[in-house]
Design a protein around this motif. Sequence first.
Motif, mmCIF file in Angstrom:
data_model
loop_
_atom_site.group_PDB
_atom_site.id
_atom_site.type_symbol
_atom_site.label_atom_id
_atom_site.label_comp_id
_atom_site.label_asym_id
_atom_site.label_seq_id
_atom_site.Cartn_x
_atom_site.Cartn_y
_atom_site.Cartn_z
ATOM 1 N N ARG A 9 -35.789 -12.822 -32.173
ATOM 2 C CA ARG A 9 -34.920 -11.835 -31.511
ATOM 3 C C ARG A 9 -34.042 -11.187 -32.582
ATOM 4 O O ARG A 9 -33.577 -11.883 -33.509
ATOM 5 N N HIS A 10 -33.834 -9.903 -32.473
ATOM 6 C CA HIS A 10 -32.995 -9.177 -33.437
ATOM 7 C C HIS A 10 -31.614 -9.826 -33.588
ATOM 8 O O HIS A 10 -31.148 -10.553 -32.707
ATOM 9 N N ARG A 55 -31.354 -2.034 -33.550
ATOM 10 C CA ARG A 55 -30.931 -3.405 -33.869
ATOM 11 C C ARG A 55 -32.110 -4.240 -34.363
ATOM 12 O O ARG A 55 -31.927 -5.154 -35.179
ATOM 13 N N ASP A 80 -37.640 -3.387 -25.787
ATOM 14 C CA ASP A 80 -36.992 -4.111 -24.699
ATOM 15 C C ASP A 80 -37.570 -3.604 -23.377
ATOM 16 O O ASP A 80 -37.792 -2.401 -23.218
ATOM 17 N N HIS A 135 -37.121 -8.502 -28.556
ATOM 18 C CA HIS A 135 -35.967 -8.669 -27.659
ATOM 19 C C HIS A 135 -36.101 -9.936 -26.809
ATOM 20 O O HIS A 135 -37.200 -10.477 -26.632
ATOM 21 N N ASN A 136 -34.972 -10.299 -26.232
ATOM 22 C CA ASN A 136 -34.898 -11.559 -25.478
ATOM 23 C C ASN A 136 -35.964 -11.660 -24.390
ATOM 24 O O ASN A 136 -36.723 -12.625 -24.330
ATOM 25 N N PHE A 137 -36.039 -10.646 -23.518
ATOM 26 C CA PHE A 137 -36.981 -10.729 -22.389
ATOM 27 C C PHE A 137 -38.435 -10.744 -22.874
ATOM 28 O O PHE A 137 -39.295 -11.397 -22.274
#
Length: 200
Positions: A9-10, A55, A80, A135-137
């Motif tokens: 993740r960034h 990011r 994302d 990204h997180n998701f």
Amino acid sequence: MSRFLYLVRHGEQRDAEFGLPDGPLSPRGVRQARAIAERLGGVPFDAAFTSPLQRAQETAKIMTERLPSLEAEPSALLMDCIPAGPSPDMPHSFESFFGGVTPEEIDAGEAQMSDAFSEWMTPSRDDRHELLITHNFVIAAFVAHAFGAAPWRWMGVNQANCGLTIIRVRSAKPPVLLTHNDLGHLPAELRTGLPVDQPY
Ligand SMILES: O=C(O)[C@H](O)COP(=O)(O)O
């Protein structure tokens, strides 16, 4: 032969708490990116890909500067997104999240992730090490997919900024989650982005 996916993740985005959709890394985000680059310094990467968002691209730049002969290619498959919508087996407690999400966003996210899985969750002919900065998701969706979990199961799976998740993809065998959200390279003050603090 194995394909190793290093999902990162960034780093922390500057002023993300004000709801900005994208932006540069915070000073802490820069330190996180340097730390994960150092952690992965010995990996013989064959390729690197990054979400096109700022990011993520800044994280990729800091990482690849420290990982010689590696350049990160922006990929829309790592943007994302909402990886999948609700299904009848999803616990009701997750339903409120979808109140602010449109059907179009869900359709676009599902199409993106389907293409991303075709691109990366398929075995390679030779051993291969690939860095995916995203990204997180999106990372949560890769983890759920590795386990063959219900599509909604990306929900409730979280990764810290510059946490390290590694998936091994093999032919004729299910994928293996080698590590998830490993924060060993991050001192406690750099462990950001999780819904619950993880100082240990
Ligand atoms: O977890 C989220 O809220 C979204 O996926 C955004 O994730 P990001 O902070 O990793 O971009």
